[in-house]
Design a protein around this motif. Structure first.
Motif, PDB file in Angstrom:
ATOM      1  N   CYS A 126       0.820  -1.218   0.000  1.00  0.00           N
ATOM      2  CA  CYS A 126       0.000   0.000   0.000  1.00  0.00           C
ATOM      3  C   CYS A 126       0.855   1.269   0.000  1.00  0.00           C
ATOM      4  CB  CYS A 126      -0.983  -0.003   1.174  1.00  0.00           C
ATOM      5  SG  CYS A 126      -0.229   0.295   2.782  1.00  0.00           S
ATOM      6  N   CYS A 178       2.937  -4.644   7.509  1.00  0.00           N
ATOM      7  CA  CYS A 178       2.330  -3.312   7.442  1.00  0.00           C
ATOM      8  C   CYS A 178       1.143  -3.210   8.401  1.00  0.00           C
ATOM      9  CB  CYS A 178       1.874  -3.029   6.013  1.00  0.00           C
ATOM     10  SG  CYS A 178       0.854  -1.564   5.866  1.00  0.00           S
ATOM     11  N   CYS A 195      -2.259  -2.671   6.008  1.00  0.00           N
ATOM     12  CA  CYS A 195      -2.823  -3.686   5.117  1.00  0.00           C
ATOM     13  C   CYS A 195      -2.246  -5.080   5.339  1.00  0.00           C
ATOM     14  CB  CYS A 195      -2.643  -3.262   3.655  1.00  0.00           C
ATOM     15  SG  CYS A 195      -0.950  -3.496   3.058  1.00  0.00           S
ATOM     16  N   GLY A 201       0.649  -6.020   4.523  1.00  0.00           N
ATOM     17  CA  GLY A 201       1.606  -6.315   3.453  1.00  0.00           C
ATOM     18  C   GLY A 201       3.041  -6.399   3.941  1.00  0.00           C
TER      19      GLY A 201
HETATM   20 ZN   LIG Z   1       0.409  -1.697   3.593  1.00  0.00          ZN
END
Ligand SMILES: [Zn+2]
Length: 513
Positions: A100, A137, A140, A142
């Motif tokens: 993101c 993250c 998100c 990630g």
């Molecule tokens: Zn992210």
């Protein structure tokens, strides 16, 4: 089931602050600008009063040693910030999400996820901790990229040659640059202080909601220049030595159940808990200041910074921290910086910044208290905030009278029968006398009182039909909601005494039951 998120105190305080003109999000009509706020009409007055009180206590009333106010440039050339260490060391570790693309502070993320304290670690070490703990993250989930360091200064280019310059990240450098000129122009010997109030800028990676971490912010700073051999001689100390401080020592911070040491300034100095008498003096004065602006004494403390939080040159750092609903935040940094600043600027500029004291040339040592303006104001707002249902059906601010943005409001009971012209004349007279006054003739008197409470106005004057017959008005007290009736011609005198706390409200006129 949908659960409504409970509003935090920060949400409530910011809601009323924006609605009533304390602060406005900068460039709101363009969607805002993260980390930057404007002070609105009411907030500007609150800020002005807070700054005035600070100036009175930390600058104007300081007799020996004296403190001089300067007002320096906001933009500074590259060599200044290279010499100060900001170009190379004023950095934050940042990590970007590969999915993101959101950037977060790597140290904060690690601390939140693992509880591990990582200040001082480099980007390689931080990246390793993120990998070892499989931290992802926070937005998100990630994968995160490698940690990079990010300089916090806002740079710019100046002149047709586009030389590199920076918006100052602290007001302090000006006082070091102006040290020699101040000493000679004021014919000043050590010790003496240079103070400044002004804006500083830092390119914070993740500015927070509200006024706590901003990209453009106000500071009130003092650099006290002292002969290191005489750092325990402060002629004004005796006056403040019995002020009781709340200290959080390094030993206590290691414990599960940390205790605050309550100790008078004199004893904290004599027991060598604090590094010197000047530091003890400032901790005492700050204790006085923050209690005066409405922070309860038991809601703040001075924390001895841990070795890993303290720069190598420091002779001791004690931060004033205030307890808020959302946690404890740093408001004032107190640092014994020794000769680091003048020594560095002397070396890099090639100009001799030594000064003669007691027949000997030396580089002055520095004790620096550094205050955050917006942070202080936010703490005042949160601690003076009274929620709906506390004692009335609306939110209000219980500001100490000395810093209330509006001193008094004036109302005609009705907009007719000459009540309005009478009230308007009183409004004008109060304004001419120097009070911060608002005139309000809309809605019921009850609604007007509630609106005055929302901005923490201590007193409201109403002109009613008795006013026309007897030349008397009512004054309503914000805190008790009591009302007294007084002679109209005595209003200015009575308000003056109330603000100086020379008389009790209930004794200032005829109490209306
Ligand atoms: Zn992210």
């Amino acid at each position: 089931m949908i659960e409504m998120a409970k509003k935090t105190k920060l949400d409530k305080v910011m809601e009323v602050s924006i609605r009533r003109g304390f602060v406005f999000p900068t460039a709101e009509i363009y969607g805002g600008f993260a980390g930057v706020y404007d002070f609105g009409p009411i907030g500007s007055l609150l800020k002005e009063k807070l700054l005035k009180l600070w100036t009175d206590m930390f600058v104007k009333s300081e007799i020996d040693p004296p403190v001089f106010m300067v007002d320096g440039a906001v933009v500074l050339p590259f060599p200044v910030l290279k010499a100060s260490g900001h170009v190379d060391h004023f950095v934050d570790p940042v990590v970007e999400c590969k999915d993101c693309k959101e950037e977060v502070r790597a140290d904060h993320l690690i601390e939140e996820e693992t509880g591990q304290f990582v200040e001082g670690l480099d980007e390689m070490e931080l990246t390793k901790i993120i990998r070892d703990n499989s931290i992802n993250c926070p937005s998100c989930g990630g994968e995160l990229a490698d940690v990079k360091v990010f300089n916090l200064m806002l740079g710019t280019h100046v002149g047709s040659k586009r030389s590199i310059a920076y918006m100052r990240p602290e007001t302090a450098q000006i006082m070091f640059l102006d040290f020699k000129r101040t000493a000679t122009s004021m014919r000043q010997k050590l010790p003496f202080g240079i103070a400044q109030i002004g804006k500083s800028m830092r390119n914070e990676v993740s500015p927070r909601k509200g006024l706590i971490r901003l990209r453009e912010f106000g500071q009130m700073e003092i650099e006290m220049f002292v002969n290191p051999d005489r750092i325990n001689e402060h002629p004004g100390f005796e006056e403040k030595e019995n002020i009781k401080l709340r200290l959080l020592t390094r030993e206590e911070q290691k414990k599960e159940d940390t205790k605050i040491l309550e100790i008078i300034a004199k004893e904290a100095y004599e027991k060598e808990i604090l590094p010197n008498k000047f530091m003890a003096y400032y901790l005492a004065l700050e204790t006085l200041f923050y209690t005066k602006v409405g922070i309860p004494w038991e809601k703040f403390r001075f924390r001895h910074m841990l070795p890993e939080e303290t720069p190598h040159y420091s002779g001791g750092n004690w931060d004033l921290e205030i307890e808020l609903e959302g946690g404890v935040i740093e408001i004032v940094g107190n640092a014994y910086r020794r000769d680091y600043d003048l020594g560095n600027h002397g070396k890099h500029s090639g100009v001799d910044l030594s000064i003669e004291d007691n027949g000997k040339r030396l580089i002055a040592h520095v004790v620096e208290p550094s205050f955050g303006v917006e942070r202080s104001i936010y703490c005042v707002l949160e601690h003076c905030f009274r929620d709906k249902g506390y004692d009335r059906d609306w939110v209000w601010f219980q500001f100490p009278r000395a810093i209330a943005p509006i001193d008094v409001e004036v109302y005609p009971l009705m907009k007719k029968d000459g009540l309005d012209t009478y009230a308007w004349e009183m409004y004008k007279e109060l304004k001419i006398s120097g009070f911060n006054v608002l005139y309000d003739d809309r809605g019921s008197i009850g609604r007007r009182y509630a609106r005055a409470d929302e901005i923490g106005c201590p007193f409201c004057i109403t002109c009613d039909y008795e006013t026309l017959r007897e030349d008397t008005v009512t004054i309503r007290d914000r805190d008790t909601m009591n009302q007294i009736r007084v002679k109209a011609k005595e209003v200015i005198d009575i308000l003056g005494k109330l603000f100086k706390e020379e008389i009790k409200f209930e004794e200032a006129g005829e109490l209306i039951s």
